[in-house]
Design a protein around this motif. Sequence first.
Motif, PDB file in Angstrom:
ATOM      1  N   TRP A   5       0.570 -23.769  -7.002  1.00  0.00           N
ATOM      2  CA  TRP A   5      -0.239 -24.807  -6.365  1.00  0.00           C
ATOM      3  C   TRP A   5      -0.760 -25.737  -7.443  1.00  0.00           C
ATOM      4  O   TRP A   5      -1.166 -25.319  -8.507  1.00  0.00           O
ATOM      5  CB  TRP A   5      -1.402 -24.190  -5.590  1.00  0.00           C
ATOM      6  N   GLU A  80      -6.897 -18.337   5.808  1.00  0.00           N
ATOM      7  CA  GLU A  80      -6.004 -19.438   6.166  1.00  0.00           C
ATOM      8  C   GLU A  80      -6.821 -20.671   6.558  1.00  0.00           C
ATOM      9  O   GLU A  80      -7.570 -20.642   7.534  1.00  0.00           O
ATOM     10  CB  GLU A  80      -5.089 -19.024   7.303  1.00  0.00           C
ATOM     11  N   ALA A 134      -2.634 -22.222   3.178  1.00  0.00           N
ATOM     12  CA  ALA A 134      -2.565 -23.434   3.996  1.00  0.00           C
ATOM     13  C   ALA A 134      -2.082 -23.112   5.392  1.00  0.00           C
ATOM     14  O   ALA A 134      -0.990 -22.568   5.571  1.00  0.00           O
ATOM     15  CB  ALA A 134      -1.639 -24.457   3.336  1.00  0.00           C
ATOM     16  N   VAL A 138      -2.450 -28.455   7.105  1.00  0.00           N
ATOM     17  CA  VAL A 138      -2.907 -28.461   5.709  1.00  0.00           C
ATOM     18  C   VAL A 138      -1.696 -28.451   4.786  1.00  0.00           C
ATOM     19  O   VAL A 138      -0.817 -27.590   4.907  1.00  0.00           O
ATOM     20  CB  VAL A 138      -3.804 -27.250   5.401  1.00  0.00           C
ATOM     21  N   ASP A 139      -1.645 -29.395   3.860  1.00  0.00           N
ATOM     22  CA  ASP A 139      -0.552 -29.487   2.886  1.00  0.00           C
ATOM     23  C   ASP A 139      -0.843 -28.528   1.730  1.00  0.00           C
ATOM     24  O   ASP A 139      -1.846 -28.663   1.028  1.00  0.00           O
ATOM     25  CB  ASP A 139      -0.447 -30.924   2.375  1.00  0.00           C
ATOM     26  N   GLU A 140       0.034 -27.553   1.528  1.00  0.00           N
ATOM     27  CA  GLU A 140      -0.178 -26.546   0.490  1.00  0.00           C
ATOM     28  C   GLU A 140      -0.320 -27.174  -0.893  1.00  0.00           C
ATOM     29  O   GLU A 140      -1.046 -26.656  -1.762  1.00  0.00           O
ATOM     30  CB  GLU A 140       0.973 -25.541   0.487  1.00  0.00           C
ATOM     31  N   LEU A 143      -3.819 -27.729  -2.363  1.00  0.00           N
ATOM     32  CA  LEU A 143      -4.652 -26.603  -2.753  1.00  0.00           C
ATOM     33  C   LEU A 143      -4.501 -26.285  -4.229  1.00  0.00           C
ATOM     34  O   LEU A 143      -3.394 -26.288  -4.767  1.00  0.00           O
ATOM     35  CB  LEU A 143      -4.296 -25.353  -1.923  1.00  0.00           C
ATOM     36  N   ILE A 157      -9.484 -28.778  -3.226  1.00  0.00           N
ATOM     37  CA  ILE A 157      -8.673 -29.494  -2.241  1.00  0.00           C
ATOM     38  C   ILE A 157      -8.483 -30.914  -2.760  1.00  0.00           C
ATOM     39  O   ILE A 157      -9.448 -31.650  -2.932  1.00  0.00           O
ATOM     40  CB  ILE A 157      -9.364 -29.554  -0.867  1.00  0.00           C
TER      41      ILE A 157
END
Length: 321
Positions: A5, A80, A134, A138-140, A143, A157
């Motif tokens: 990430w 999550e 995610a 939510v776009d991983e 993160l 974020i």
Amino acid sequence: MKTSWRSASLVVSAVAVLALTTACGQETTPPASSQNVGATAAAGGYGSAGTGLGTDADSGTAGAGAQGAGTGTQATAAGELSVSTNAELGKVLTDSAGLTLYRFDKDTAEPPKTNCDGDCATAWPPVPADDASAGAGVDESQLGEVTRADGTKQLTIGGWPAYRFAKDVNAGDTKGQGVGGTWYALAPDGKKAKAASDLPGLSTRKDPELGEIVVDKNGMTVYRFMKDEAWPEPVSNCTGACLEKWPVVEPVANNDTKGVQKKGLMSFTRSDGAKQQTVNCWPIYTFAGDKAPGDTNGQGVGGTWYAVAPDGKPIGAPEKE
């Protein structure tokens, strides 16, 4: 958290009401005025804004009650992440328990750095990076993590360190929004969730089923009542109990609109003495059954209520014979 990430880059008004001395349809432009929307700043920039945690107004430190809440919340894994829709803030990032996540203006995103420690971290527990994932919406890649002064890893974020607010106890609470003028709910991309006050008094949005429709300052769908009148002057026939389900849209300045036809965009005085906005001279309302921006639960109700097009026409209403 996966090491792959990466931290991403950051990317009504009070209105003078026109007296209707001429036939409806005349263009009028009430003067605009500014709004002052926001929470009262507490000392230290992280205390409570009137609804917070027993903050000491002189020192800006959280009281014992906050410490207990903070200690219990800080160790809770995010799980999550998901996205919820708030009627005032739009899309808001939440943890697996539905608790709102926040960002602090005194932090930095490039590079990620947290400036909330000590009593600040008691009132605003940092969200652990461990076990965060995610979920839908939510776009991983947004993160990431930052190492705090105590060596723990905090979730980021879009590069911004993420926190909870200890006063938020129920899923969907947003009591931390605007506190101290420095704390804001996180949008899914790390930006600040968009406050309703950022929207014009009236604007339009593209509905997947109804097409272009008018919305109010909160993004809520605007409706017309087919039993109302527009000429020679506006008349509302929604009174009494009707208004509990169909609240009137209050006056809006012409220059506080976007995408809405200017002609016939005016306000009038109702029979009950209240002021109401019109589009193309037709009185407009919202629907109490709509709970979030994007809802159109009032469409077609009773065969007399319809969403409003930018030119004031009722969308989907049957043609008059």
